[in-house]
Scaffold this motif. Structure first.
Motif, PDB file in Angstrom:
ATOM      1  N   UNK A  50      -0.178 -10.772  -1.255  1.00 10.31           N
ATOM      2  CA  UNK A  50      -0.484 -10.026  -2.472  1.00 10.31           C
ATOM      3  C   UNK A  50       0.131 -10.712  -3.690  1.00 10.31           C
ATOM      4  N   UNK A  51      -0.218 -10.200  -4.889  1.00 12.15           N
ATOM      5  CA  UNK A  51       0.297 -10.818  -6.109  1.00 12.15           C
ATOM      6  C   UNK A  51       1.593 -10.178  -6.590  1.00 12.15           C
ATOM      7  N   UNK A  52       1.970  -9.039  -5.984  1.00 15.09           N
ATOM      8  CA  UNK A  52       3.209  -8.351  -6.347  1.00 15.09           C
ATOM      9  C   UNK A  52       3.923  -7.910  -5.077  1.00 15.09           C
ATOM     10  N   UNK A  53       5.247  -7.756  -5.122  1.00 12.92           N
ATOM     11  CA  UNK A  53       5.956  -7.284  -3.936  1.00 12.92           C
ATOM     12  C   UNK A  53       5.746  -5.793  -3.730  1.00 12.92           C
ATOM     13  N   UNK A  54       5.948  -5.343  -2.495  1.00 15.34           N
ATOM     14  CA  UNK A  54       5.875  -3.919  -2.203  1.00 15.34           C
ATOM     15  C   UNK A  54       4.941  -3.558  -1.065  1.00 15.34           C
ATOM     16  N   UNK A  55       3.957  -4.419  -0.756  1.00 15.84           N
ATOM     17  CA  UNK A  55       3.020  -4.090   0.319  1.00 15.84           C
ATOM     18  C   UNK A  55       2.324  -2.766   0.050  1.00 15.84           C
ATOM     19  N   UNK A  56       2.390  -1.853   1.023  1.00 16.82           N
ATOM     20  CA  UNK A  56       1.800  -0.522   0.829  1.00 16.82           C
ATOM     21  C   UNK A  56       2.479   0.233  -0.315  1.00 16.82           C
ATOM     22  N   UNK A  57       3.682  -0.169  -0.663  1.00 17.22           N
ATOM     23  CA  UNK A  57       4.419   0.466  -1.746  1.00 17.22           C
ATOM     24  C   UNK A  57       4.209  -0.189  -3.088  1.00 17.22           C
ATOM     25  N   UNK A  58       3.192  -1.016  -3.208  1.00 15.91           N
ATOM     26  CA  UNK A  58       2.903  -1.649  -4.498  1.00 15.91           C
ATOM     27  C   UNK A  58       2.006  -0.737  -5.324  1.00 15.91           C
ATOM     28  N   UNK A  59       1.642  -1.195  -6.496  1.00 13.10           N
ATOM     29  CA  UNK A  59       0.805  -0.395  -7.399  1.00 13.10           C
ATOM     30  C   UNK A  59      -0.267  -1.281  -8.014  1.00 13.10           C
ATOM     31  N   UNK A  60      -1.346  -0.643  -8.417  1.00 15.06           N
ATOM     32  CA  UNK A  60      -2.425  -1.318  -9.140  1.00 15.06           C
ATOM     33  C   UNK A  60      -2.609  -0.607 -10.478  1.00 15.06           C
ATOM     34  N   UNK A  61      -2.696  -1.370 -11.550  1.00 15.25           N
ATOM     35  CA  UNK A  61      -2.985  -0.813 -12.874  1.00 15.25           C
ATOM     36  C   UNK A  61      -4.478  -0.924 -13.145  1.00 15.25           C
ATOM     37  N   UNK A  62      -5.063   0.153 -13.615  1.00 17.28           N
ATOM     38  CA  UNK A  62      -6.489   0.148 -13.926  1.00 17.28           C
ATOM     39  C   UNK A  62      -6.742   1.085 -15.107  1.00 17.28           C
ATOM     40  N   UNK A  63      -7.268   0.526 -16.183  1.00 14.42           N
ATOM     41  CA  UNK A  63      -7.619   1.303 -17.380  1.00 14.42           C
ATOM     42  C   UNK A  63      -6.451   2.152 -17.878  1.00 14.42           C
ATOM     43  N   UNK A  64      -5.265   1.568 -17.836  1.00 14.11           N
ATOM     44  CA  UNK A  64      -4.085   2.259 -18.343  1.00 14.11           C
ATOM     45  C   UNK A  64      -3.427   3.197 -17.354  1.00 14.11           C
ATOM     46  N   UNK A  65      -3.960   3.320 -16.151  1.00  6.95           N
ATOM     47  CA  UNK A  65      -3.398   4.194 -15.126  1.00  6.95           C
ATOM     48  C   UNK A  65      -2.691   3.355 -14.065  1.00  6.95           C
ATOM     49  N   UNK A  66      -1.519   3.817 -13.644  1.00  6.79           N
ATOM     50  CA  UNK A  66      -0.816   3.147 -12.547  1.00  6.79           C
ATOM     51  C   UNK A  66      -1.084   3.919 -11.261  1.00  6.79           C
ATOM     52  N   UNK A  67      -1.746   3.265 -10.335  1.00  6.85           N
ATOM     53  CA  UNK A  67      -2.026   3.876  -9.044  1.00  6.85           C
ATOM     54  C   UNK A  67      -0.959   3.440  -8.044  1.00  6.85           C
ATOM     55  N   UNK A  68      -0.083   4.364  -7.666  1.00  4.20           N
ATOM     56  CA  UNK A  68       0.893   4.100  -6.616  1.00  4.20           C
ATOM     57  C   UNK A  68       0.136   4.122  -5.295  1.00  4.20           C
ATOM     58  N   UNK A  69       0.011   2.980  -4.650  1.00  3.90           N
ATOM     59  CA  UNK A  69      -0.969   2.830  -3.576  1.00  3.90           C
ATOM     60  C   UNK A  69      -0.628   3.568  -2.298  1.00  3.90           C
ATOM     61  N   UNK A  70       0.638   3.672  -1.978  1.00  5.21           N
ATOM     62  CA  UNK A  70       1.000   4.250  -0.684  1.00  5.21           C
ATOM     63  C   UNK A  70       2.036   5.336  -0.782  1.00  5.21           C
ATOM     64  N   UNK A  71       3.265   5.071  -0.268  1.00  5.67           N
ATOM     65  CA  UNK A  71       4.299   6.112  -0.257  1.00  5.67           C
ATOM     66  C   UNK A  71       4.628   6.586  -1.665  1.00  5.67           C
ATOM     67  N   UNK A  72       4.896   7.884  -1.782  1.00  4.82           N
ATOM     68  CA  UNK A  72       5.130   8.470  -3.109  1.00  4.82           C
ATOM     69  C   UNK A  72       6.457   9.205  -3.206  1.00  4.82           C
ATOM     70  N   UNK A  73       7.134   9.405  -2.073  1.00  2.00           N
ATOM     71  CA  UNK A  73       8.385  10.157  -2.111  1.00  2.00           C
ATOM     72  C   UNK A  73       9.518   9.368  -1.467  1.00  2.00           C
ATOM     73  N   UNK A  74      10.735   9.675  -1.882  1.00  2.00           N
ATOM     74  CA  UNK A  74      11.952   9.114  -1.286  1.00  2.00           C
ATOM     75  C   UNK A  74      12.718  10.287  -0.693  1.00  2.00           C
TER      76      UNK A  74
END
Length: 518
Positions: A50-74
């Motif tokens: 991938x182009x950023x670290x995090x794997x399933x825990x990475x994010x994609x930015x689209x049209x000003x929105x940050x999509x947290x791709x996988x896990x969302x809680x700690x």
């Protein structure tokens, strides 16, 4: 994208003096492993496609929105604090955690809601409101959960389980704690209200398990939530991944992104490095794979003779379900749907029947669904443009392990509309007219992006005979000098377990000084 040094020249002078470790995969497990190895004195190179670290825990930015791709809680912040401490750092200086209250809200088919919270008396009040007669049973369930937490998470989950004698020592405790009973069966033995049974048993779905079949050891999650709370990392889990990458680089490690490992090289039954898809060879004293254990053995070691994790044995295993995730942004909705908070579980009309369809009918896509809905913008305004919202709706679906798996090319848009209609009808009226941007992940996406066997969302399903010693070990049974971390090895999926898999790995890898001394 993070700045990277020229990989051909990176840290050669340091590597000449220190043993070299290659970590395959920059998911949370791989990053944690790299931090642990750096703290043990290794020169570390992390490689990820991938182009950023995090794997399933990475994010994609689209049209000003940050999509947290996988896990969302700690859920167990201490495992991150322990990791940072091992590296001489302070986690709380690098990452900002916000406690959730409530943790999440469960919406039942009858319209009733259940708010999960850390405060025990508030939780007891919720139980009493739904089913007063189940209060005593709920109290006992919490005691059951705490026993399993100390044994399962703090005991088994944070120590190596690669030797049979370690399992033999605790088999009698498995019996005493009725590990043969499923999570749902245990909940049903304590409470009678079906809504409460669901609320106390659905958690295995968050780590890829069937609540009606995975071991009741996983009721430990209820104590884990009560003891540590549920938190959100500002900036999403991707912010944790970015901070981990920063620690690795401060240690002198190198992250090579948009780079793919083709094979783990083996000489005389020992891992000696990796060959990249480009043909480049990186030599290593230690190789750690954060790739899915199934992919590690079936692809990265495809030219190495294996005795336990053969292609045939992997194909016979039970894999976690697939995931359909609809990421979307909405325009001008920040003040709308005030009863939809950060985390919502929206139940369909069936519980057991739907779960059975998902896990046992891989060629069938059910017409009904249950959803986990993530709305980070109510907590973290940076997730969406001002006045707007960012969401994702996650639906468990069958994986691709079938002769004729679900054709997602043909079904993805139809299913997305079903998700939209369900949300509009039960939770968010008028949603469709506010959607401004959209992105869909299917099991095919997980297979392509994360190299997940059969598009499984969480690697091997955490059944009792696919856990602990029965799971692929943190130190490879097939090849010396190879170690595994991440969801597909011990202790399993979920952020705390993925991070502690690196803790277990670090107990098995020799210190760099010992390797350097020969």
């Amino acid at each position: 994208m993070m700045t990277r040094v020229d990989p051909a020249l990176a840290d050669e002078a340091v590597r000449a003096k220190r043993p070299h470790a290659v970590v395959i995969g920059a998911g949370l497990g791989g990053l944690a492993a790299a931090m642990r190895l750096g703290a043990k004195g290794y020169s570390v190179t992390v490689i990820d496609k991938l182009d950023v670290p995090g794997g399933r825990g990475s994010a994609i930015w689209q049209d000003g929105h940050r999509f947290d791709l996988g896990p969302t809680i700690v859920t167990v912040p201490q495992v991150f604090r322990d990791l940072w401490s091992a590296c001489g750092r302070d986690f709380d200086k690098d990452v900002s955690l916000v406690p959730m209250d409530p943790f999440y809200e469960i919406v039942f088919p009858d319209g009733e809601r259940f708010r999960a919270r850390q405060d025990t008396e508030k939780m007891r009040a919720e139980v009493a409101r739904l089913s007063p007669g189940d209060l005593a049973g709920y109290d006992q369930f919490l005691k059951d959960s705490e026993k399993r937490y100390w044994f399962g998470f703090e005991g088994l989950g944070r120590r190596p389980m690669n030797e049979w004698k370690e399992l033999a020592k605790v088999l009698h405790i498995f019996g005493m704690l009725r590990a043969d009973r499923s999570v749902y069966a245990h909940a049903a033995s304590r409470v009678k209200d079906e809504r409460l049974r669901m609320a106390l048993s659905f958690h295995p779905l968050f780590i890829g398990g069937d609540p009606f079949n995975v071991t009741s050891m996983y009721i430990l999650v209820s104590h884990l939530e009560k003891e540590f709370g549920v938190h959100y990392a500002m900036g999403g889990v991707a912010a944790i991944a970015k901070a981990m990458a920063g620690v690795i680089e401060d240690q002198g490690g190198v992250l090579r992104m948009q780079t793919e490992v083709d094979e783990i090289l083996v000489t005389k039954h020992r891992a000696t490095g990796v060959k990249l898809a480009s043909g480049e060879v990186l030599k290593a004293d230690v190789v750690v794979s954060n790739a899915d254990s199934g992919f590690t053995y079936s692809h990265l070691l495809r030219n190495t003779r294996r005795w336990r994790w053969t292609d045939e044995s992997l194909a016979k295993k039970r894999w976690s379900m697939g995931l359909f995730v609809w990421y979307f942004g909405t325009k001008g909705t920040r003040g709308m749907w005030k009863d939809v908070g950060h985390h919502t579980v929206l139940n369909g009309p069936r519980y057991k029947g739907l779960v059975k369809d998902i896990f046992f009918k891989p060629e069938h896509l059910a017409d009904d669904m249950s959803l986990y809905i993530h709305r980070p913008s109510v907590t973290d305004p940076t997730a969406a443009p001002e006045g707007d919202d960012t969401f994702y709706a996650l639906s468990p679906v069958p994986n691709l392990h079938a002769d004729h798996p679900v054709d997602w090319t043909a079904n993805a848009e139809r299913y997305r509309k079903m998700v939209l209609n369900f949300m509009e009808e039960k939770l968010m009226p008028g949603l469709g007219q506010h959607v401004s941007t959209s992105l869909v992940f299917t099991p095919n996406s997980f297979q392509a992006r994360y190299l997940s066997p059969f598009g499984a969302g969480f690697s091997l399903e955490p059944r009792i005979f696919q856990s602990a010693n029965f799971r692929p070990h943190n130190i490879s049974e097939e090849v010396e000098g190879l170690y595994l971390v991440g969801a597909g090895t011990h202790p399993g999926a979920g952020l705390p377990s993925v991070v502690t898999s690196a803790e277990v790995m670090a107990k098995l890898v020799p210190d760099a000084d010992r390797v350097a001394a020969g």
